[in-house]
Motif scaffolding. Structure first.
Motif, PDB file in Angstrom:
ATOM      1  N   PHE A 259       0.836  -1.204   0.000  1.00  0.00           N
ATOM      2  CA  PHE A 259       0.000   0.000   0.000  1.00  0.00           C
ATOM      3  C   PHE A 259       0.872   1.256   0.000  1.00  0.00           C
ATOM      4  CE2 PHE A 259      -3.022  -3.169   1.291  1.00  0.00           C
ATOM      5  CZ  PHE A 259      -4.176  -2.795   0.598  1.00  0.00           C
ATOM      6  N   ALA A 260       0.352   2.286  -0.647  1.00  0.00           N
ATOM      7  CA  ALA A 260       1.137   3.501  -0.890  1.00  0.00           C
ATOM      8  C   ALA A 260       1.294   4.325   0.382  1.00  0.00           C
ATOM      9  CB  ALA A 260       0.464   4.344  -1.959  1.00  0.00           C
ATOM     10  N   TYR A 261       2.471   4.956   0.515  1.00  0.00           N
ATOM     11  CA  TYR A 261       2.621   6.045   1.473  1.00  0.00           C
ATOM     12  C   TYR A 261       1.923   7.267   0.879  1.00  0.00           C
ATOM     13  CZ  TYR A 261       6.018   3.525   4.335  1.00  0.00           C
ATOM     14  OH  TYR A 261       6.618   2.624   5.187  1.00  0.00           O
ATOM     15  N   PRO A 262       1.536   8.248   1.708  1.00  0.00           N
ATOM     16  CA  PRO A 262       0.872   9.430   1.157  1.00  0.00           C
ATOM     17  C   PRO A 262       1.791  10.217   0.233  1.00  0.00           C
ATOM     18  CG  PRO A 262       1.319   9.688   3.512  1.00  0.00           C
ATOM     19  CD  PRO A 262       1.626   8.274   3.171  1.00  0.00           C
ATOM     20  N   PRO A 263       1.234  11.002  -0.681  1.00  0.00           N
ATOM     21  CA  PRO A 263       2.053  11.819  -1.590  1.00  0.00           C
ATOM     22  C   PRO A 263       3.025  12.689  -0.802  1.00  0.00           C
ATOM     23  CG  PRO A 263      -0.258  11.926  -2.217  1.00  0.00           C
ATOM     24  CD  PRO A 263      -0.209  11.211  -0.904  1.00  0.00           C
ATOM     25  N   GLY A 264       4.276  12.742  -1.270  1.00  0.00           N
ATOM     26  CA  GLY A 264       5.270  13.577  -0.606  1.00  0.00           C
ATOM     27  C   GLY A 264       5.939  12.922   0.584  1.00  0.00           C
ATOM     28  N   SER A 265       5.587  11.675   0.898  1.00  0.00           N
ATOM     29  CA  SER A 265       6.209  10.983   2.034  1.00  0.00           C
ATOM     30  C   SER A 265       7.695  10.770   1.783  1.00  0.00           C
ATOM     31  CB  SER A 265       5.534   9.626   2.257  1.00  0.00           C
ATOM     32  OG  SER A 265       6.259   8.853   3.194  1.00  0.00           O
ATOM     33  N   GLU A 266       8.477  10.715   2.874  1.00  0.00           N
ATOM     34  CA  GLU A 266       9.905  10.434   2.716  1.00  0.00           C
ATOM     35  C   GLU A 266      10.162   8.954   2.462  1.00  0.00           C
ATOM     36  OE1 GLU A 266      12.500  10.429   6.262  1.00  0.00           O
ATOM     37  OE2 GLU A 266      10.716  10.956   7.426  1.00  0.00           O
ATOM     38  N   TRP A 267       9.125   8.119   2.566  1.00  0.00           N
ATOM     39  CA  TRP A 267       9.303   6.669   2.442  1.00  0.00           C
ATOM     40  C   TRP A 267       8.775   6.158   1.105  1.00  0.00           C
ATOM     41  CZ3 TRP A 267      12.532   5.975   6.070  1.00  0.00           C
ATOM     42  CH2 TRP A 267      12.386   6.608   7.319  1.00  0.00           C
ATOM     43  N   ARG A 268       9.347   5.064   0.653  1.00  0.00           N
ATOM     44  CA  ARG A 268       8.933   4.402  -0.580  1.00  0.00           C
ATOM     45  C   ARG A 268       8.225   3.089  -0.221  1.00  0.00           C
ATOM     46  NH1 ARG A 268      11.324   4.537  -5.717  1.00  0.00           N
ATOM     47  NH2 ARG A 268      13.106   5.704  -4.916  1.00  0.00           N
ATOM     48  N   ALA A 269       7.066   2.832  -0.810  1.00  0.00           N
ATOM     49  CA  ALA A 269       6.330   1.597  -0.535  1.00  0.00           C
ATOM     50  C   ALA A 269       7.057   0.402  -1.162  1.00  0.00           C
ATOM     51  CB  ALA A 269       4.914   1.699  -1.075  1.00  0.00           C
TER      52      ALA A 269
ATOM     53  N   LYS B 199       5.939  -1.225  15.638  1.00  0.00           N
ATOM     54  CA  LYS B 199       6.490  -0.096  14.884  1.00  0.00           C
ATOM     55  C   LYS B 199       7.298  -0.610  13.696  1.00  0.00           C
ATOM     56  CE  LYS B 199       7.282   2.341  19.255  1.00  0.00           C
ATOM     57  NZ  LYS B 199       8.370   2.863  20.104  1.00  0.00           N
ATOM     58  N   PRO B 200       7.387   0.169  12.604  1.00  0.00           N
ATOM     59  CA  PRO B 200       8.202  -0.257  11.463  1.00  0.00           C
ATOM     60  C   PRO B 200       9.682  -0.255  11.796  1.00  0.00           C
ATOM     61  CG  PRO B 200       7.354   1.972  11.121  1.00  0.00           C
ATOM     62  CD  PRO B 200       6.733   1.464  12.385  1.00  0.00           C
TER      63      PRO B 200
ATOM     64  N   ALA C  75      12.291   7.444  -0.155  1.00  0.00           N
ATOM     65  CA  ALA C  75      11.771   7.790  -1.479  1.00  0.00           C
ATOM     66  C   ALA C  75      12.838   8.453  -2.348  1.00  0.00           C
ATOM     67  CB  ALA C  75      10.558   8.703  -1.338  1.00  0.00           C
ATOM     68  N   ALA C  76      13.785   9.141  -1.710  1.00  0.00           N
ATOM     69  CA  ALA C  76      14.750   9.949  -2.464  1.00  0.00           C
ATOM     70  C   ALA C  76      15.884   9.129  -3.079  1.00  0.00           C
ATOM     71  CB  ALA C  76      15.337  11.029  -1.567  1.00  0.00           C
ATOM     72  N   THR C  77      16.093   7.879  -2.624  1.00  0.00           N
ATOM     73  CA  THR C  77      17.245   7.115  -3.112  1.00  0.00           C
ATOM     74  C   THR C  77      16.787   5.877  -3.866  1.00  0.00           C
ATOM     75  OG1 THR C  77      17.364   6.034  -0.945  1.00  0.00           O
ATOM     76  CG2 THR C  77      18.865   7.872  -1.328  1.00  0.00           C
ATOM     77  N   LEU C  78      16.973   5.899  -5.163  1.00  0.00           N
ATOM     78  CA  LEU C  78      16.604   4.764  -6.004  1.00  0.00           C
ATOM     79  C   LEU C  78      17.473   3.549  -5.706  1.00  0.00           C
ATOM     80  CD1 LEU C  78      14.593   4.087  -8.275  1.00  0.00           C
ATOM     81  CD2 LEU C  78      16.424   4.601  -9.909  1.00  0.00           C
ATOM     82  N   ALA C  79      18.687   3.779  -5.207  1.00  0.00           N
ATOM     83  CA  ALA C  79      19.634   2.687  -4.959  1.00  0.00           C
ATOM     84  C   ALA C  79      19.131   1.710  -3.896  1.00  0.00           C
ATOM     85  CB  ALA C  79      20.992   3.247  -4.553  1.00  0.00           C
TER      86      ALA C  79
END
Length: 371
Positions: free
Chosen positions: A219-229, A249-250, A256-260
């Motif tokens: 499930f998606a994080y909200p738009p603009g979140s620092e995390w990637r689903a 807790k996670p 989200a910012a690092t594709l690596a």
């Protein structure tokens, strides 16, 4: 980063298949596809132990218009034939069944675990314990035992492995007093929960572990979140290392910012440092079929490991093609380093990794890297 020692210490050419658990049990020639992803711990005698995953594969998986899978059955091994027109054989390591509402696959290899004893500094092999190999012995392991991770908590060694069968792709636990004689305790995590790493020490009187449940829906994080689903490193706790409760807790999540690190999973069992729990984990950058695997680090709070005290998006380890150049004819993937073990060695850590799903790599990493 200069590394005092960074070498392949064990590879497919070092495995004696005449001493394999499969030797003489199937009517087909096999070879070592990979000797890799070694769990690691320090033995009571001070030497280091690698629990090497040996992927033993059929030299000719396709015979008479059928592709074959190796399967453990009732104490022995058998070959299952599948008509070629029913399967997709694009990947030499596995084949996919056509049709059906979900992905179904089988393997052209079967993995077992080989204990390889290294010198105390991790630089050379001193013994290979074929008589202590860990091979399938239960129906839930009929397609193999994969990817050991070893932790010592108190006086007991705990080894998690992936056990593969048609019913489940589960995590199993072995225990030992000496890291050579292993007792199978059974399944501890169910479906497709890979990369289970038990912390090297308890927190609040409980065992803790990093886990990594997989699915085909996130499930998606909200738009603009620092995390990637997507796949992330979760946590669980246990009173006895057998019964695990997911932590509320996670754990470590992909940014989200690092594709690596678009995909991630556990690497070496977390070890306690002055700053907190040091966790080495893998991040996967999307590329080609497999992706580019690198090793990263995070420090987790010593009392609540869901809190990340420090982390780095600069890799500790990357694939090193020069190390596998002498065996390039055995290569079937590249751009993969998969860290699976860590041991304290004073001013540095000895880090064990699988290189290219092919061989065992030992690297010295200065402790200053994590400060």
């Amino acid at each position: 980063m200069s590394m005092a020692f960074d070498q392949i210490v064990f590879d497919p050419r070092d495995v004696d298949l005449a001493r394999s658990p499969l030797a003489g049990k199937i009517d087909a020639e096999t070879y070592v596809l990979g000797a890799f992803n070694p769990g690691m711990t320090r033995l009571p005698n001070g030497n280091l132990l690698l629990m090497v995953r040996v992927a033993e594969a059929l030299r000719q998986p396709i015979v008479d218009q059928h592709i074959h899978a190796i399967r453990w059955y009732d104490g022995g091994y058998t070959l299952d034939p599948w008509p070629l027109e029913h399967v997709d054989t694009a990947d030499p390591r596995k084949f996919l069944m056509r049709g059906g509402g979900w992905k179904v696959m089988a393997l052209t290899s079967l993995s077992w675990l080989l204990p390889v004893e290294l010198s105390a500094d991790g630089t050379k092999v001193v013994a290979v314990h074929y008589d202590r190999a860990v091979a399938p012995r239960a129906p839930y392991q009929c397609y193999g035992v994969e990817d050991a991770r070893i932790t010592k908590v108190g006086e007991r060694y705990l080894m998690t492995t992936c056990s593969v069968s048609p019913e489940r792709h589960a995590t199993t636990l072995y225990t030992s007093a000496d890291a050579l004689d292993w007792q199978l305790e059974g399944i501890v995590l169910d479906h497709q929960n890979k990369d289970m790493l038990i912390f090297e020490g308890q927190i609040g009187g409980k065992y803790f572990a990093q886990t990594r449940p997989l699915g085909d829906l996130y499930f998606a994080y909200p738009p603009g979140s620092e995390w990637r689903a997507g796949p992330s490193i979760n946590l669980a706790s246990s009173p006895d290392a057998l019964h695990w409760k997911p932590y509320d807790k996670p754990g470590i999540r992909p940014h989200a910012a690092t594709l690596a690190t678009a995909r991630m999973g556990g690497g070496a069992p977390p070890v306690l440092t002055e700053r907190g729990w040091l966790s080495l984990w893998h991040g996967v950058e999307p590329s080609g079929v497999v992706g580019i695997y690198r090793t990263y680090w995070s420090i987790l709070d010593r009392d609540d490991p869901s809190l990340v005290v420090a982390t780095s998006d600069t890799p500790v380890l990357e694939a090193a093609p020069a190390l596998t150049e002498p065996m390039k004819e055995l290569m079937y993937i590249d751009n993969v380093v998969f860290t699976t073990g860590i041991a304290d060695a004073g001013d540095h850590y000895v880090v064990a990794s699988g290189e290219a799903d092919l061989a065992c790599r030992i690297t010295y990493v200065d402790k200053a890297v994590f400060s």
